[in-house]
Design an enzyme around this catalytic site. Structure first.
Site, PDB file in Angstrom:
ATOM      1  N   ASP A  44       0.863  -0.979   0.137  1.00 35.00           N
ATOM      2  CA  ASP A  44      -0.205   0.130  -0.461  1.00 35.00           C
ATOM      3  C   ASP A  44       1.172   1.142  -0.019  1.00 35.00           C
ATOM      4  O   ASP A  44       1.526   1.642   0.809  1.00 35.00           O
ATOM      5  CB  ASP A  44      -1.323   0.163   1.071  1.00 35.00           C
ATOM      6  CG  ASP A  44      -1.825   0.893   1.551  1.00 35.00           C
ATOM      7  OD1 ASP A  44      -2.875   1.246   1.112  1.00 35.00           O
ATOM      8  OD2 ASP A  44      -1.719   2.207   1.976  1.00 35.00           O
ATOM      9  N   TYR A  49       2.572  10.305  -0.022  1.00 35.77           N
ATOM     10  CA  TYR A  49       3.419   9.382   0.979  1.00 35.77           C
ATOM     11  C   TYR A  49       5.169   9.656   0.378  1.00 35.77           C
ATOM     12  O   TYR A  49       5.917   9.536   0.631  1.00 35.77           O
ATOM     13  CB  TYR A  49       3.964   7.735   0.934  1.00 35.77           C
ATOM     14  CG  TYR A  49       2.189   7.235   1.218  1.00 35.77           C
ATOM     15  CD1 TYR A  49       1.628   8.342   2.075  1.00 35.77           C
ATOM     16  CD2 TYR A  49       2.001   6.178   1.313  1.00 35.77           C
ATOM     17  CE1 TYR A  49       0.099   7.674   2.703  1.00 35.77           C
ATOM     18  CE2 TYR A  49       0.888   5.727   2.516  1.00 35.77           C
ATOM     19  CZ  TYR A  49       0.214   6.122   2.688  1.00 35.77           C
ATOM     20  OH  TYR A  49      -1.121   6.168   3.524  1.00 35.77           O
ATOM     21  N   LYS A  74      -2.730   5.527  -4.349  1.00 38.61           N
ATOM     22  CA  LYS A  74      -4.178   6.540  -3.813  1.00 38.61           C
ATOM     23  C   LYS A  74      -3.204   8.148  -4.564  1.00 38.61           C
ATOM     24  O   LYS A  74      -2.599   8.762  -4.354  1.00 38.61           O
ATOM     25  CB  LYS A  74      -3.724   7.185  -2.192  1.00 38.61           C
ATOM     26  CG  LYS A  74      -4.054   5.841  -1.417  1.00 38.61           C
ATOM     27  CD  LYS A  74      -4.284   6.370   0.175  1.00 38.61           C
ATOM     28  CE  LYS A  74      -3.773   4.934   0.513  1.00 38.61           C
ATOM     29  NZ  LYS A  74      -2.333   4.500   1.362  1.00 38.61           N
ATOM     30  N   HIS A 107      -7.663   9.836  -1.770  1.00 37.51           N
ATOM     31  CA  HIS A 107      -7.101   9.369  -0.726  1.00 37.51           C
ATOM     32  C   HIS A 107      -8.092  10.257   0.810  1.00 37.51           C
ATOM     33  O   HIS A 107      -7.803   9.748   1.726  1.00 37.51           O
ATOM     34  CB  HIS A 107      -5.242  10.420  -0.218  1.00 37.51           C
ATOM     35  CG  HIS A 107      -4.527   9.830   0.353  1.00 37.51           C
ATOM     36  ND1 HIS A 107      -3.569   9.660   0.773  1.00 37.51           N
ATOM     37  CD2 HIS A 107      -5.073   9.578   1.654  1.00 37.51           C
ATOM     38  CE1 HIS A 107      -2.833   9.296   1.313  1.00 37.51           C
ATOM     39  NE2 HIS A 107      -3.648   8.720   2.106  1.00 37.51           N
TER      40      HIS A 107
HETATM   41  N1  LIG Z   1      -5.317   6.077   3.950  1.00 37.98           N
HETATM   42  C1  LIG Z   1      -5.226   6.970   5.176  1.00 37.98           C
HETATM   43  O1  LIG Z   1      -4.837   7.611   5.000  1.00 37.98           O
HETATM   44  C2  LIG Z   1      -3.665   6.000   5.638  1.00 37.98           C
HETATM   45  C3  LIG Z   1      -3.098   6.382   7.183  1.00 37.98           C
HETATM   46  C4  LIG Z   1      -2.290   6.010   7.546  1.00 37.98           C
HETATM   47  C5  LIG Z   1      -1.826   5.173   7.415  1.00 37.98           C
HETATM   48  N2  LIG Z   1      -2.186   3.731   5.563  1.00 37.98           N
HETATM   49  C6  LIG Z   1      -1.522   3.532   5.481  1.00 37.98           C
HETATM   50  O2  LIG Z   1      -2.216   2.052   6.509  1.00 37.98           O
HETATM   51  C7  LIG Z   1      -0.559   1.577   6.565  1.00 37.98           C
HETATM   52  C8  LIG Z   1      -0.632   1.677   8.420  1.00 37.98           C
HETATM   53  O3  LIG Z   1      -0.369   2.464   9.464  1.00 37.98           O
HETATM   54  P1  LIG Z   1       0.735   3.520   9.861  1.00 37.98           P
HETATM   55  O4  LIG Z   1       1.938   3.009   8.934  1.00 37.98           O
HETATM   56  O5  LIG Z   1      -0.151   4.744   9.660  1.00 37.98           O
HETATM   57  O6  LIG Z   1       0.577   2.832  11.021  1.00 37.98           O
HETATM   58  P2  LIG Z   1       0.718   1.281  12.149  1.00 37.98           P
HETATM   59  O7  LIG Z   1       0.928   0.387  11.439  1.00 37.98           O
HETATM   60  O8  LIG Z   1      -0.677   1.148  13.218  1.00 37.98           O
HETATM   61  O9  LIG Z   1       2.089   1.439  13.059  1.00 37.98           O
HETATM   62  C9  LIG Z   1       3.619   1.156  12.914  1.00 37.98           C
HETATM   63  C10 LIG Z   1       3.749   1.577  14.080  1.00 37.98           C
HETATM   64  O10 LIG Z   1       4.478   0.327  14.402  1.00 37.98           O
HETATM   65  C11 LIG Z   1       5.528  -0.052  14.260  1.00 37.98           C
HETATM   66  N3  LIG Z   1       5.499  -1.459  14.813  1.00 37.98           N
HETATM   67  C12 LIG Z   1       4.797  -2.755  13.836  1.00 37.98           C
HETATM   68  N4  LIG Z   1       5.306  -3.802  13.218  1.00 37.98           N
HETATM   69  C13 LIG Z   1       6.021  -3.584  15.200  1.00 37.98           C
HETATM   70  C14 LIG Z   1       5.482  -5.039  15.961  1.00 37.98           C
HETATM   71  N5  LIG Z   1       5.533  -6.303  15.596  1.00 37.98           N
HETATM   72  N6  LIG Z   1       6.060  -4.275  16.971  1.00 37.98           N
HETATM   73  C15 LIG Z   1       6.323  -3.353  17.648  1.00 37.98           C
HETATM   74  N7  LIG Z   1       6.105  -2.504  16.854  1.00 37.98           N
HETATM   75  C16 LIG Z   1       5.778  -2.423  15.877  1.00 37.98           C
HETATM   76  C17 LIG Z   1       6.086   0.732  13.634  1.00 37.98           C
HETATM   77  O11 LIG Z   1       7.820   1.428  13.612  1.00 37.98           O
HETATM   78  P3  LIG Z   1       9.188   0.330  12.615  1.00 37.98           P
HETATM   79  O12 LIG Z   1       8.732   0.756  10.725  1.00 37.98           O
HETATM   80  O13 LIG Z   1      10.286   0.453  13.440  1.00 37.98           O
HETATM   81  O14 LIG Z   1       9.030  -1.446  12.803  1.00 37.98           O
HETATM   82  C18 LIG Z   1       5.648   1.567  13.044  1.00 37.98           C
HETATM   83  O15 LIG Z   1       6.058   2.494  14.366  1.00 37.98           O
HETATM   84  C19 LIG Z   1       0.249   2.452   6.663  1.00 37.98           C
HETATM   85  O16 LIG Z   1       2.111   2.872   6.204  1.00 37.98           O
HETATM   86  C20 LIG Z   1      -0.309   3.474   4.652  1.00 37.98           C
HETATM   87  O17 LIG Z   1      -0.130   2.113   4.551  1.00 37.98           O
HETATM   88  C21 LIG Z   1      -2.957   4.846   5.448  1.00 37.98           C
END
Ligand SMILES: NC(=O)c1ccc[n+]([C@@H]2O[C@H](COP(=O)([O-])OP(=O)(O)OC[C@H]3O[C@@H](n4cnc5c(N)ncnc54)[C@H](OP(=O)(O)O)[C@@H]3O)[C@@H](O)[C@H]2O)c1
Length: 283
Positions: A44, A49, A74, A107
């Site tokens: 994704d 980004y 997006k 988005h």
């Molecule tokens: N459509 C939208 O508006 C929108 C908004 C936000 C996100 N997104 C999408 O959703 C995806 C996921 O959301 P997000 O990146 O915001 O946050 P998330 O996946 O909720 O959290 C990522 C965080 O968790 C840590 N992490 C991951 N696996 C872990 C584990 N097993 N143990 C401990 N810590 C862990 C990562 O650190 P490390 O990387 O250091 O491991 C990072 O700091 C995004 O990357 C993006 O593709 C979309």
């Protein structure tokens, strides 16, 4: 991996790899390569980004054929109109080094979403995108879009995590044939989620981590999950969720964690809307 079928028959691997906030090109390329090596087949990204080119390189340098991967991008707010979609998606495809994306999303629910949607319907007919959907839309906005267009959004990517569970919205989306996708399943670590006692206790029963409990809880609801990590060992950990099941008791305990509000910001906050509208992607 388990897949979820969209309304048009396209199958989506239920667990995807998120690339938000991986802006360093080398890190983004490596993360995508590592994720594919670990077993992810769903990536994704987004115009905003600023990593589509690096994500594309990670895909190109992986050993997995393109057709085995599911890639989402997006369209950012300033491109959300008919011409903006047509032009910027061509640029996204160039940056990604791909002939098509599997899923294209609006988005944010701002700007000319109707014009954008009609362009996206055309791109879908041309085969440049296999499925189209929205992100951060209230259910009302998604239903309104569907009511006056040919294609109903095939997904709505929204924040879903133990503190923002969105049960009513998820049910309403499913009733409309719109598949929910969960962004920030770990709330990006906010609220000390990885040390949450309820989640830890549930995980301890199965020898699973907090992250694995959260992903499992979403997968059991047939919600597509996007999890991000730049660490190969966590990528592997987050994939190891298909060998245990949560009990009704576990789910009841998890329900108590719901705070019923975003861990980030409200999409109806005028200041946030103005800020997003002012961000230019320069495409
Ligand atoms: N459509 C939208 O508006 C929108 C908004 C936000 C996100 N997104 C999408 O959703 C995806 C996921 O959301 P997000 O990146 O915001 O946050 P998330 O996946 O909720 O959290 C990522 C965080 O968790 C840590 N992490 C991951 N696996 C872990 C584990 N097993 N143990 C401990 N810590 C862990 C990562 O650190 P490390 O990387 O250091 O491991 C990072 O700091 C995004 O990357 C993006 O593709 C979309």
């Amino acid at each position: 991996m388990k897949t979820v079928k969209l309304a048009n028959g396209v199958e989506v691997p239920i667990l995807g790899f998120g690339t938000f906030q991986i802006t360093d090109p080398q890190e983004a390329e490596k993360a995508v390569k590592d994720a594919i090596k670990a077993g992810y087949r769903h990536i994704d990204t987004a115009q905003s980004y600023m990593n589509e080119e690096a994500v594309g390189k990670g895909i190109a340098h992986s050993d997995v054929p393109r057709e085995e991967l599911f890639v989402t991008t997006k369209v950012w707010v300033d491109n959300v109109n008919y011409d903006g979609v047509m032009t910027s998606v061509e640029r996204s495809l160039e940056r990604l080094g791909l002939d098509y994306v599997d899923l294209l999303l609006i988005h944010q629910p701002y700007n000319d979403v109707y014009g954008a949607w009609r362009a996206m319907e055309e791109l879908q007919k041309q085969g440049k995108v296999r499925a189209i959907g929205v992100s951060n839309f209230g259910v009302d906005r998604a239903v309104d879009l569907a009511a006056f267009n040919e294609v109903t959004p095939q997904v709505n990517q929204i924040e879903i995590n133990p503190f923002q569970q969105q049960a009513k919205n998820i049910e309403a989306l499913k009733n409309e044939g719109i598949i929910p996708e969960a962004w920030a399943p770990f709330a990006e670590g906010k609220n000390d989620i990885f040390n949450n006692a309820v989640l830890k206790n549930i995980g301890n029963k199965y020898g699973k981590s907090v992250a694995q409990v959260i992903i499992r809880w979403l997968v059991e609801q047939d919600i597509i999950v996007l999890a991000k990590s730049v660490k190969p060992e966590r990528m592997v950990e987050n994939l190891a969720v298909f060998d245990f099941e949560l009990t009704e008791e576990d789910k009841k305990e998890m329900a108590t964690l719901n705070e019923g509000e975003s861990q980030f910001f409200s999409h109806s906050d005028p200041e946030m809307i103005k800020w997003m509208a002012s961000r230019k992607m320069d495409i």
